[in-house]
Design a protein around this motif. Structure first.
Motif, short mmCIF file in Angstrom:
data_model
loop_
_atom_site.label_atom_id
_atom_site.label_comp_id
_atom_site.label_asym_id
_atom_site.label_seq_id
_atom_site.Cartn_x
_atom_site.Cartn_y
_atom_site.Cartn_z
N CYS A 140 0.84 -1.20 0.00
CA CYS A 140 0.00 0.00 0.00
C CYS A 140 0.88 1.25 0.00
N ASP A 141 1.89 1.25 0.84
CA ASP A 141 2.80 2.39 0.94
C ASP A 141 3.51 2.63 -0.39
N THR A 142 3.96 1.58 -1.04
CA THR A 142 4.62 1.70 -2.34
C THR A 142 3.69 2.33 -3.37
N LEU A 143 2.43 1.93 -3.37
CA LEU A 143 1.46 2.51 -4.30
C LEU A 143 1.24 3.99 -4.04
N VAL A 144 1.12 4.36 -2.76
CA VAL A 144 0.93 5.78 -2.42
C VAL A 144 2.16 6.58 -2.83
N GLN A 145 3.34 6.06 -2.53
CA GLN A 145 4.57 6.77 -2.90
C GLN A 145 4.69 6.93 -4.41
N GLY A 146 4.22 5.94 -5.15
CA GLY A 146 4.25 6.03 -6.61
C GLY A 146 3.34 7.11 -7.15
N ARG A 147 2.27 7.40 -6.44
CA ARG A 147 1.33 8.44 -6.88
C ARG A 147 1.71 9.81 -6.37
N LEU A 148 2.07 9.89 -5.11
CA LEU A 148 2.18 11.20 -4.46
C LEU A 148 3.58 11.56 -3.99
N TYR A 149 4.51 10.64 -4.08
CA TYR A 149 5.89 10.88 -3.64
C TYR A 149 5.98 11.17 -2.14
N VAL A 150 5.01 10.70 -1.39
CA VAL A 150 5.04 10.73 0.07
C VAL A 150 4.60 9.37 0.57
N SER A 151 4.98 9.06 1.78
CA SER A 151 4.59 7.79 2.39
C SER A 151 3.15 7.88 2.88
N LEU A 152 2.49 6.75 2.96
CA LEU A 152 1.15 6.75 3.54
C LEU A 152 1.21 7.21 5.00
N HIS A 153 2.37 7.10 5.61
CA HIS A 153 2.54 7.54 7.00
C HIS A 153 2.59 9.07 7.11
N ASP A 154 2.72 9.74 5.97
CA ASP A 154 2.70 11.20 5.95
C ASP A 154 1.27 11.75 5.84
N LEU A 155 0.33 10.87 5.57
CA LEU A 155 -1.06 11.26 5.39
C LEU A 155 -1.87 10.90 6.64
N GLU A 156 -3.09 11.39 6.68
CA GLU A 156 -3.96 11.09 7.82
C GLU A 156 -4.11 9.57 7.98
N ASP A 157 -4.11 9.12 9.23
CA ASP A 157 -4.22 7.69 9.53
C ASP A 157 -5.58 7.15 9.10
N VAL A 158 -5.54 5.93 8.61
CA VAL A 158 -6.76 5.21 8.29
C VAL A 158 -6.69 3.84 8.96
N THR A 159 -7.77 3.11 8.91
CA THR A 159 -7.84 1.81 9.58
C THR A 159 -7.34 0.70 8.65
N TRP A 160 -6.04 0.65 8.49
CA TRP A 160 -5.43 -0.31 7.57
C TRP A 160 -5.80 -1.75 7.91
N MET A 161 -5.81 -2.09 9.19
CA MET A 161 -6.13 -3.48 9.57
C MET A 161 -7.56 -3.84 9.17
N ASP A 162 -8.47 -2.89 9.25
CA ASP A 162 -9.84 -3.15 8.80
C ASP A 162 -9.87 -3.45 7.31
N TYR A 163 -9.15 -2.66 6.54
CA TYR A 163 -9.09 -2.89 5.10
C TYR A 163 -8.48 -4.26 4.80
N TYR A 164 -7.44 -4.59 5.53
CA TYR A 164 -6.79 -5.90 5.35
C TYR A 164 -7.76 -7.03 5.70
#
Length: 67
Positions: free
Chosen positions: A12-36
Motif C-alpha cells: 500500500c505504501d509503495t502505491l501511495v509513494q508512486g502516486r504522491l511521492y510521500v509515504s502513507l505515513h505522511d497522510l492522515e491515519d486510516v484503519t489499515w487493519m480493517d481494510y486488510y
C-alpha cells in the motif's frame, strides 16, 4: 488474504509513494487493519483510504490523474 499484513501494508505504501511521492505515513491515519481484514487489495485499500480520509487533503483531480 494470503499476504501477511506487514507485506500488504508495505505494498500500500509503495502505491501511495508512486502516486504522491510521500509515504502513507505522511497522510492522515486510516484503519489499515480493517481494510486488510476486509480482504481489500492494496490498490483497493488506498482508494478506500482516499474516499474515507484523504479526499480533504488531496484534490480529486490530482488523485485520479496519478493512477
Amino acid at each position: 488474504m494470503t499476504m501477511p499484513f506487514n507485506q500488504w501494508l508495505s505494498h500500500c505504501d509503495t502505491l501511495v509513494q508512486g502516486r504522491l511521492y510521500v509515504s502513507l505515513h505522511d497522510l492522515e491515519d486510516v484503519t489499515w487493519m480493517d481494510y486488510y481484514n476486509d480482504q481489500l487489495s492494496p490498490g483497493d485499500a488506498i482508494e478506500q483510504a482516499y474516499d474515507d480520509k484523504w479526499s480533504d487533503e488531496i484534490p480529486s483531480g490530482l488523485w485520479r490523474n496519478l493512477k
